[in-house]
Design an enzyme around this catalytic site. Sequence first.
Site, PDB file in Angstrom:
ATOM      1  N   GLU A  70       0.936  -1.174  -0.148  1.00  0.00           N
ATOM      2  CA  GLU A  70      -0.048   0.135   0.033  1.00  0.00           C
ATOM      3  C   GLU A  70       0.996   1.280  -0.144  1.00  0.00           C
ATOM      4  O   GLU A  70       0.578   2.522  -0.681  1.00  0.00           O
ATOM      5  CB  GLU A  70      -1.025  -0.116   1.092  1.00  0.00           C
ATOM      6  CG  GLU A  70      -1.700   1.229   1.129  1.00  0.00           C
ATOM      7  CD  GLU A  70      -2.800   1.447   2.215  1.00  0.00           C
ATOM      8  OE1 GLU A  70      -2.718   0.485   3.231  1.00  0.00           O
ATOM      9  OE2 GLU A  70      -3.846   2.167   2.208  1.00  0.00           O
ATOM     10  N   ASP A  86      -0.686  -5.127   3.173  1.00  0.00           N
ATOM     11  CA  ASP A  86      -1.139  -3.900   3.965  1.00  0.00           C
ATOM     12  C   ASP A  86      -0.726  -3.727   5.348  1.00  0.00           C
ATOM     13  O   ASP A  86      -1.020  -4.679   6.101  1.00  0.00           O
ATOM     14  CB  ASP A  86      -2.721  -3.803   3.951  1.00  0.00           C
ATOM     15  CG  ASP A  86      -3.138  -2.400   4.341  1.00  0.00           C
ATOM     16  OD1 ASP A  86      -2.489  -1.658   4.814  1.00  0.00           O
ATOM     17  OD2 ASP A  86      -4.343  -2.116   4.013  1.00  0.00           O
ATOM     18  N   ILE A  88      -0.885  -1.832   7.602  1.00  0.00           N
ATOM     19  CA  ILE A  88      -1.717  -1.395   8.645  1.00  0.00           C
ATOM     20  C   ILE A  88      -2.910  -1.221   8.153  1.00  0.00           C
ATOM     21  O   ILE A  88      -3.370  -0.272   7.299  1.00  0.00           O
ATOM     22  CB  ILE A  88      -1.316  -0.266   9.721  1.00  0.00           C
ATOM     23  CG1 ILE A  88       0.044  -0.586  10.342  1.00  0.00           C
ATOM     24  CG2 ILE A  88      -2.410  -0.179  10.649  1.00  0.00           C
ATOM     25  CD1 ILE A  88       0.460   0.604  11.266  1.00  0.00           C
ATOM     26  N   ASP A  89      -3.801  -2.075   8.019  1.00  0.00           N
ATOM     27  CA  ASP A  89      -5.423  -2.095   7.306  1.00  0.00           C
ATOM     28  C   ASP A  89      -6.164  -1.629   8.693  1.00  0.00           C
ATOM     29  O   ASP A  89      -6.104  -2.249   9.699  1.00  0.00           O
ATOM     30  CB  ASP A  89      -5.661  -3.575   6.527  1.00  0.00           C
ATOM     31  CG  ASP A  89      -7.193  -3.023   6.070  1.00  0.00           C
ATOM     32  OD1 ASP A  89      -7.241  -2.208   5.414  1.00  0.00           O
ATOM     33  OD2 ASP A  89      -7.904  -4.125   6.282  1.00  0.00           O
ATOM     34  N   THR A  91      -6.145   1.924   9.116  1.00  0.00           N
ATOM     35  CA  THR A  91      -5.298   3.186   9.625  1.00  0.00           C
ATOM     36  C   THR A  91      -6.004   4.126  10.524  1.00  0.00           C
ATOM     37  O   THR A  91      -5.469   4.537  11.696  1.00  0.00           O
ATOM     38  CB  THR A  91      -4.469   3.649   8.790  1.00  0.00           C
ATOM     39  OG1 THR A  91      -3.827   2.811   7.847  1.00  0.00           O
ATOM     40  CG2 THR A  91      -3.678   4.688   9.049  1.00  0.00           C
ATOM     41  N   ASP A 218      -5.830  -4.632   0.461  1.00  0.00           N
ATOM     42  CA  ASP A 218      -6.919  -4.349   1.483  1.00  0.00           C
ATOM     43  C   ASP A 218      -7.702  -6.002   1.612  1.00  0.00           C
ATOM     44  O   ASP A 218      -8.078  -6.268   2.484  1.00  0.00           O
ATOM     45  CB  ASP A 218      -8.065  -3.655   1.148  1.00  0.00           C
ATOM     46  CG  ASP A 218      -7.786  -1.966   1.067  1.00  0.00           C
ATOM     47  OD1 ASP A 218      -7.014  -1.831   2.170  1.00  0.00           O
ATOM     48  OD2 ASP A 218      -8.301  -1.351   0.306  1.00  0.00           O
TER      49      ASP A 218
HETATM   50  C1  IPD Z   1      -9.076   1.226   4.517  1.00  0.00           C
HETATM   51  C2  IPD Z   1      -9.901   0.307   5.604  1.00  0.00           C
HETATM   52  C3  IPD Z   1     -11.328   0.678   5.521  1.00  0.00           C
HETATM   53  C4  IPD Z   1     -11.890   0.498   4.060  1.00  0.00           C
HETATM   54  C5  IPD Z   1     -11.065   1.392   2.943  1.00  0.00           C
HETATM   55  C6  IPD Z   1      -9.506   0.824   3.233  1.00  0.00           C
HETATM   56  P1  IPD Z   1      -6.337   1.359   5.080  1.00  0.00           P
HETATM   57  O1  IPD Z   1      -7.828   0.629   4.562  1.00  0.00           O
HETATM   58  O2  IPD Z   1      -9.473  -1.027   5.108  1.00  0.00           O
HETATM   59  O3  IPD Z   1     -12.147  -0.175   6.252  1.00  0.00           O
HETATM   60  O4  IPD Z   1     -13.048   1.121   4.180  1.00  0.00           O
HETATM   61  O5  IPD Z   1     -11.452   1.255   1.780  1.00  0.00           O
HETATM   62  O6  IPD Z   1      -8.763   1.627   2.217  1.00  0.00           O
HETATM   63  O7  IPD Z   1      -6.344   2.673   4.345  1.00  0.00           O
HETATM   64  O8  IPD Z   1      -6.808   1.614   6.530  1.00  0.00           O
HETATM   65  O9  IPD Z   1      -5.328   0.550   4.915  1.00  0.00           O
END
Ligand code: IPD
Length: 265
Positions: A70, A86, A88-89, A91, A218
Amino acid sequence: MTSPADLLDLATRIAREAGELAHRRRREGVTVAATKSAAADIVTAADREVEAFIRAKLAEARPGDGFFGEESGAEEGTSGITWVVDPIDGTVNYAYGIPAWAISIAAVEGPAETSAWTALAGVVFNPVTGEMFRGVRGGGAWLGDERLSVSEVGEAGGLVATGFGYDPETHAPALAQLARVMPIARDVRRIGAASLDLASVAAGRIDAYYERGTHPWDHAAGALLVEEAGGRLGGAPGGRPGNGMVIAAGPDFFSRLEPLLDYDR
Ligand code: IPD
């Protein structure tokens, strides 16, 4: 040729170490390093540090593999395997101290940027709860010793999770879509980490998850968990979770949910 089980072992080990690092940085205090698509779409210093850590560990263990992360982008490899990461999913949850964020690491075969891949192994690790969801193609989805299986939905309707993305123009259509889904939903959740949404579908903790605008990092690992737990995946392109939409549910509830959602079929 390395087996998917070996790839899974490596991903598991690195996710645990990366999770410890992210958790330590969280306790020291979160620094927002940048914003991306919108002011709400933040990158913390820990996102970058943890991705660099994972990338270095993978390169050390398997120098011929590609990488698609990412925060630091894509680099082709020579082995045919690409790691989709990813760091830290979730964030925003991480920054606020909500204990729903995860390290997501998948080993895929095929071009990672287009989602036209086959995931061979993947992990979704929540360092706060210590839960390590593991999936290996043909070998099931697991949480510890428990083999995971998607839920069956009864009369009361499904517990449905979704996400809204960061682009303000998509919010009104997303709410209209949610209004169409509500009649078949027992209730709705917004967990805030796509990888954990998918892991939760695989574990039968929620009945379905859908979201428009997710990225490969993701959902690469979480989608494998859902498939290996007997769930159905949908979205674009080609019925695979692509950049347009990801849909995940048990087979029966999937066939009720999918026709209500807007995306290019
Ligand atoms: C996000 C999270 C969030 C989702 C977004 C993602 P990130 O990832 O998974 O729940 O709604 O579409 O982009 O930016 O925290 O790695």
